[in-house]
Design an enzyme around this catalytic site. Structure first.
Site, short mmCIF file in Angstrom:
data_model
loop_
_atom_site.label_atom_id
_atom_site.label_comp_id
_atom_site.label_asym_id
_atom_site.label_seq_id
_atom_site.Cartn_x
_atom_site.Cartn_y
_atom_site.Cartn_z
N ASN A 11 0.86 -1.18 0.00
CA ASN A 11 0.00 0.00 0.00
C ASN A 11 0.90 1.24 0.00
OD1 ASN A 11 -1.78 2.07 0.55
ND2 ASN A 11 -2.37 1.34 2.58
N TRP A 12 0.96 1.90 -1.14
CA TRP A 12 1.88 3.05 -1.27
C TRP A 12 1.34 4.30 -0.62
CZ3 TRP A 12 3.59 2.66 -7.15
CH2 TRP A 12 4.19 1.41 -7.37
N LYS A 13 0.10 4.28 -0.21
CA LYS A 13 -0.55 5.44 0.41
C LYS A 13 -0.39 6.66 -0.51
CE LYS A 13 0.05 3.18 4.81
NZ LYS A 13 0.21 3.28 6.25
N HIS A 103 -9.27 1.26 5.68
CA HIS A 103 -7.94 1.42 6.28
C HIS A 103 -8.06 2.34 7.50
CE1 HIS A 103 -3.74 2.49 6.85
NE2 HIS A 103 -3.44 1.40 6.13
N GLU A 105 -6.34 4.69 8.45
CA GLU A 105 -6.12 6.11 8.16
C GLU A 105 -7.39 6.75 7.60
OE1 GLU A 105 -2.61 5.46 5.80
OE2 GLU A 105 -1.53 4.92 7.62
N GLU A 173 -4.43 -4.95 10.96
CA GLU A 173 -3.39 -3.93 11.11
C GLU A 173 -3.62 -3.17 12.42
OE1 GLU A 173 -1.76 -2.71 6.96
OE2 GLU A 173 -3.45 -1.43 7.43
N GLY A 179 3.38 2.32 10.73
CA GLY A 179 4.36 3.39 10.52
C GLY A 179 5.14 3.76 11.76
N GLY A 239 3.21 -1.01 4.20
CA GLY A 239 3.17 0.40 3.84
C GLY A 239 4.56 0.87 3.44
N GLY A 240 5.25 1.52 4.36
CA GLY A 240 6.54 2.17 4.07
C GLY A 240 7.53 1.30 3.31
#
Ligand code: 13P
Length: 260
Positions: A11-13, A103, A105, A173, A179, A239-240
């Site tokens: 997931n590149w966000k 998600h 976020e 998650e 993160g 993610g990151g």
């Protein structure tokens, strides 16, 4: 005999424009090919921002890369006057296979409720897309409820009231692990995944055995193996570390065959 093919999803966000996205996909695909990645054994999915989906589709199609494409969100609406929204139909036309839904976020910064997440799951089903339903507890919820109550509740809420359930993925998650560099212990992650699976079994029957449950939160090439060892974890949502082709290729190379 049922098999759950492990899914490694990045997931590149809100990172990378479409040119940078092309460069990363190219580098990732070639790294995997050079390392003789067995794409049948482990499915690898990239989830770029909406603006890069068309480029990702063109590149993956032209080069015949065996990468799946995901989107980071979907509108609950089919079409119409909903400025800024992207429909399931638009996504499926771009060869999108998976959609991240709920998600943390989006729940946190965009006020997404369990009800909206459920509507987005329905929008995925209506367009032949596979939702990756994200669930997880905050640090406060962990302290007050323990790790599994919230993920189980969020999963069941997202699956409630559909005419019929189609294929879906659940991603556990823990919010406090996203993160932050902090990770859930592999035992805890597997235990939560087991409880989520058994809740799905209780409400929806045997399809629970087919559902892939991923772990997400500070996954790296160096810690992925410990998560994948658990019998209930069928992959990871990254993610990151998915923004670095070598690191993500390292994560993707972790093999696991789950045969039931
Ligand atoms: P990190 O891997 O950066 O912790 O992010 C996890 C995540 O939110 C994937 O959806």
């Amino acid at each position: 005999m049922t098999e759950r093919t492990p899914l490694i999803a990045g997931n590149w966000k809100m990172n990378l424009d479409h040119l940078q996205s092309i460069a990363l996909i190219q580098k990732l695909a070639w790294t995997l090919i050079e390392k003789s990645h067995d794409f049948k054994d482990v499915e690898v999915c990239v989830i770029p921002p909406f603006t890069a989906l068309r480029s990702a589709q063109t590149l993956i199609d032209a080069e015949k890369f065996e990468l799946s494409i995901g989107a980071q969100d979907i509108s609950k609406h089919k079409a119409g006057a909903y400025t800024g929204e992207i429909s399931g139909q638009m996504l499926s036309k771009l060869a999108v296979k998976y959609v991240v839904v709920g998600h943390s976020e989006r729940r946190q910064y965009h006020g997404e409720s369990d009800e909206l997440v459920r509507d987005k799951v329905a929008a995925c089903f209506a367009s032949g897309l596979i939702p990756i339903i994200c669930v997880g507890e905050t640090q406060e919820q962990l302290e007050s409820h323990g790790p599994s109550a919230i993920p189980v509740r969020q999963t069941l809420e997202a699956l409630k009231g559909h005419e019929s359930l189609k294929e879906f993925v659940v991603a556990y998650e823990p919010v406090w692990a996203i993160g932050t560099g902090q990770i859930a212990s592999p035992e805890q992650a597997d235990q939560v995944a087991a409880e989520v699976r058994s809740a799905i079994l209780g409400e929806h029957g045997e399809l629970a055995e087919q559902v892939r449950i991923l772990y997400g939160g500070s996954v790296k090439a160096g810690n992925v193996a410990s998560f994948m060892q658990g019998p209930n974890i069928d992959g990871v949502l990254v993610g990151g570390a998915s923004l670095d082709s070598d690191e993500f290729a390292g994560i993707s190379r972790y093999k696991k065959h789950i045969v039931l």
